[in-house]
Design a protein around this motif. Sequence first.
Motif, PDB file in Angstrom:
ATOM      1  N   ALA A 221       0.825  -1.263  -0.080  1.00 41.28           N
ATOM      2  CA  ALA A 221       0.018   0.036  -0.087  1.00 41.28           C
ATOM      3  C   ALA A 221       0.744   1.244   0.005  1.00 41.28           C
ATOM      4  O   ALA A 221       0.212   2.479  -0.204  1.00 41.28           O
TER       5      ALA A 221
ATOM      6  N   ARG B 158      -5.515  -1.669  -4.813  1.00 43.45           N
ATOM      7  CA  ARG B 158      -5.580  -0.675  -4.287  1.00 43.45           C
ATOM      8  C   ARG B 158      -7.077  -0.530  -3.408  1.00 43.45           C
ATOM      9  O   ARG B 158      -7.299   0.124  -2.144  1.00 43.45           O
ATOM     10  N   GLN B 159      -8.125  -0.291  -4.241  1.00 46.80           N
ATOM     11  CA  GLN B 159      -9.506  -0.187  -3.877  1.00 46.80           C
ATOM     12  C   GLN B 159      -9.906  -1.209  -2.711  1.00 46.80           C
ATOM     13  O   GLN B 159     -10.443  -0.736  -1.683  1.00 46.80           O
TER      14      GLN B 159
ATOM     15  N   TRP C 238      -7.641  -3.095  -0.705  1.00 48.11           N
ATOM     16  CA  TRP C 238      -6.897  -2.775   0.454  1.00 48.11           C
ATOM     17  C   TRP C 238      -7.558  -1.562   1.170  1.00 48.11           C
ATOM     18  O   TRP C 238      -7.407  -1.782   2.613  1.00 48.11           O
ATOM     19  N   GLN C 239      -8.011  -0.455   0.366  1.00 40.52           N
ATOM     20  CA  GLN C 239      -8.782   0.701   1.036  1.00 40.52           C
ATOM     21  C   GLN C 239      -9.914  -0.123   2.059  1.00 40.52           C
ATOM     22  O   GLN C 239     -10.219   0.343   3.203  1.00 40.52           O
ATOM     23  N   ARG C 240     -10.740  -0.837   1.348  1.00 33.80           N
ATOM     24  CA  ARG C 240     -11.962  -1.338   1.890  1.00 33.80           C
ATOM     25  C   ARG C 240     -11.821  -2.208   3.146  1.00 33.80           C
ATOM     26  O   ARG C 240     -12.252  -2.173   4.250  1.00 33.80           O
TER      27      ARG C 240
ATOM     28  N   ASP D 150      -8.837  -2.270   4.829  1.00 32.03           N
ATOM     29  CA  ASP D 150      -8.292  -1.509   5.939  1.00 32.03           C
ATOM     30  C   ASP D 150      -9.091  -0.686   6.749  1.00 32.03           C
ATOM     31  O   ASP D 150      -8.955  -0.472   8.162  1.00 32.03           O
ATOM     32  N   GLN D 151     -10.254  -0.374   6.300  1.00 35.32           N
ATOM     33  CA  GLN D 151     -11.376   0.214   7.001  1.00 35.32           C
ATOM     34  C   GLN D 151     -11.920  -0.771   7.977  1.00 35.32           C
ATOM     35  O   GLN D 151     -12.225  -0.448   9.275  1.00 35.32           O
TER      36      GLN D 151
ATOM     37  N   ARG E  17      -9.214  -1.663  10.738  1.00 36.25           N
ATOM     38  CA  ARG E  17      -9.260  -0.334  11.469  1.00 36.25           C
ATOM     39  C   ARG E  17     -10.603  -0.256  12.503  1.00 36.25           C
ATOM     40  O   ARG E  17     -10.558  -0.080  13.651  1.00 36.25           O
TER      41      ARG E  17
END
Length: 155
Positions: free
Chosen positions: A48, A103-104, A106-108, A110-111, A114
């Motif tokens: 990332a 990347r998309q 990963w962002q989902r 990661d949210q 977290r």
Amino acid sequence: MTDTPDRPVEELVALLTRAERLSVRRLRAALEEAGCSADAWRVMALLADGRGHGMTAMAEHVVLPPPTLTRLVDQLTDDGVVHRTVDPLDRRRILVHLTPRGRQLWQRLDQRVRGAWPELPGGGDEELLAALLRRLVAALEGAPATAPSRGANGR
């Protein structure tokens, strides 16, 4: 767990083991719905940063044997999550990068991770804990595998 000041190493190992198992359980639960493994998440977390990474550095970072990492990267490539490129500085090396789709994803993920991760009381303790764990890892990596011999008094 009882306090064992006379056995700090045993207590530390037990606490680290328990924290690792609970962390992985929580991580897996957050990733399960998306069908992502903890190992794949760790690979994506490294990638990332957008710099691209070689397989050796990735294997060290995600703590996987190279053959296992290769199979995982092959699967992530087949899924369109990562792609490989030749390192422009060393044409013998292959670098792995996230694709736009990766990347998309990963962002989902990661949210989700977290959101599932508990905040430590006291605010800012995450940085302190990370710094202490980095120091411990560095010390353990540089320490001999066997305990050093102790003096006549056993200490």
